[in-house]
Design an enzyme around this catalytic site. Structure first.
Site, mmCIF file in Angstrom:
data_model
loop_
_atom_site.group_PDB
_atom_site.id
_atom_site.type_symbol
_atom_site.label_atom_id
_atom_site.label_comp_id
_atom_site.label_asym_id
_atom_site.label_seq_id
_atom_site.Cartn_x
_atom_site.Cartn_y
_atom_site.Cartn_z
ATOM 1 N N GLY A 209 0.808 -1.220 0.000
ATOM 2 C CA GLY A 209 0.000 0.000 0.000
ATOM 3 C C GLY A 209 0.838 1.265 0.000
ATOM 4 O O GLY A 209 1.701 1.434 0.842
ATOM 5 N N SER A 210 0.604 2.171 -0.939
ATOM 6 C CA SER A 210 1.487 3.315 -1.066
ATOM 7 C C SER A 210 0.982 4.285 -2.128
ATOM 8 O O SER A 210 -0.199 4.271 -2.492
ATOM 9 C CB SER A 210 2.897 2.827 -1.426
ATOM 10 O OG SER A 210 2.823 1.797 -2.392
ATOM 11 N N ARG A 211 1.883 5.105 -2.666
ATOM 12 C CA ARG A 211 1.507 6.130 -3.627
ATOM 13 C C ARG A 211 2.707 6.487 -4.498
ATOM 14 O O ARG A 211 3.858 6.370 -4.079
ATOM 15 C CB ARG A 211 1.022 7.367 -2.854
ATOM 16 C CG ARG A 211 0.853 8.621 -3.656
ATOM 17 C CD ARG A 211 0.266 9.685 -2.760
ATOM 18 N NE ARG A 211 0.671 11.028 -3.127
ATOM 19 C CZ ARG A 211 0.438 12.102 -2.386
ATOM 20 N NH1 ARG A 211 -0.185 11.985 -1.224
ATOM 21 N NH2 ARG A 211 0.840 13.293 -2.788
#
EC number: 4.1.1.65
Length: 251
Positions: A209-211
């Protein structure tokens, strides 16, 4: 033969298949399987723990899936470096690390406001990141930081992150940033400064999970909208030198 369907490698009839698992994730999946089998073994037999762990191990393998992508070859196309949801499109100053002289002799980004496209990756998205353009890796800068929700705007400046600057053959530079999130705890690069990459080539991943933020060059407007889902290596985020904002209706 007319009417035949071919996959993107010309191997005959197209058919769905489970995407391969990236080597970086196989060890995590195998560890999860081993732990779940331990709790399900006759001498332990704690099913209330073993079965959920076995399901979790399948989720770990799914997280590290690495499907093939068909990359647009238009010369001026900037493709998405990550799967996910376009969460922000805003005018910002580029990261200082991508502008300041780093002593390498290679120029960075020019100062001044640019358009930043932020792509939020949930734990259900493919987490292999890809090069938005073809060129040479000129900078790769890792910055330790916090692990707040990657969907927040301030995550670009406060979270653990890694900036990557790619210089095209014509001298145009494109920067993007891998940002760790609330769950993500490790940014893994596959490239180093001086490497030559093709558009859509795998350049790294962020675990769990990240960006990813993409900084468009001046004079280039996005071709995506906030709330749009994008696919790494396939979705065209923008075309170099093309201006004119687009409008859309959610359907």
């Amino acid at each position: 033969m007319a009417g035949e369907i071919y996959d993107n490698q010309g191997r005959g009839d197209a058919a769905w298949s489970w995407p391969p698992i990236h080597p970086e994730g196989r060890k995590f999946g195998l560890i999860a399987v081993a732990v779940s089998l331990f709790f399900l073994s006759p001498w332990i037999d704690i099913e209330i723990i073993g079965w959920p762990l076995l399901l979790l191990s399948l989720g770990v393998f799914a997280f590290f899936r690495d499907p093939e992508r068909v990359v647009p070859q238009a010369e001026n196309a900037i493709v998405a470096p990550a799967d996910g949801l376009v969460s922000l499109i805003t005018e910002v100053e580029p990261p200082e690390e991508m502008v300041a002289d780093d002593g390498s002799g290679n120029p960075g980004l020019s100062p001044g406001p640019v358009t930043r496209i932020s792509i939020f990756m949930s734990v259900f998205d493919v987490h292999i990141n890809r090069a938005p353009v073809a060129g040479t890796i000129r900078r790769l800068v890792y910055i330790p930081g916090k692990f707040m929700n990657a969907d927040l705007d301030k995550a670009s400046e406060e979270n653990e992150r890694q900036h990557i600057l790619i210089e095209r053959g014509d001298g145009v530079a494109i920067a993007f940033t891998q940002i760790a999130g609330l769950v993500a705890r490790r940014i893994v690069p596959f490239v180093k400064p001086g490497d030559t990459v093709a558009k859509g080539q795998r350049v790294g991943l962020i675990r769990f999970g990240s960006r990813v933020d993409v900084y468009l060059p001046a004079g280039t407007d996005p071709k995506v909208l906030i709330g749009q889902s994008v696919i790494a290596g396939e979705t065209v985020l923008a075309e170099l030198g093309t201006q004119g904002l687009i409008e859309g209706i959610s359907q």
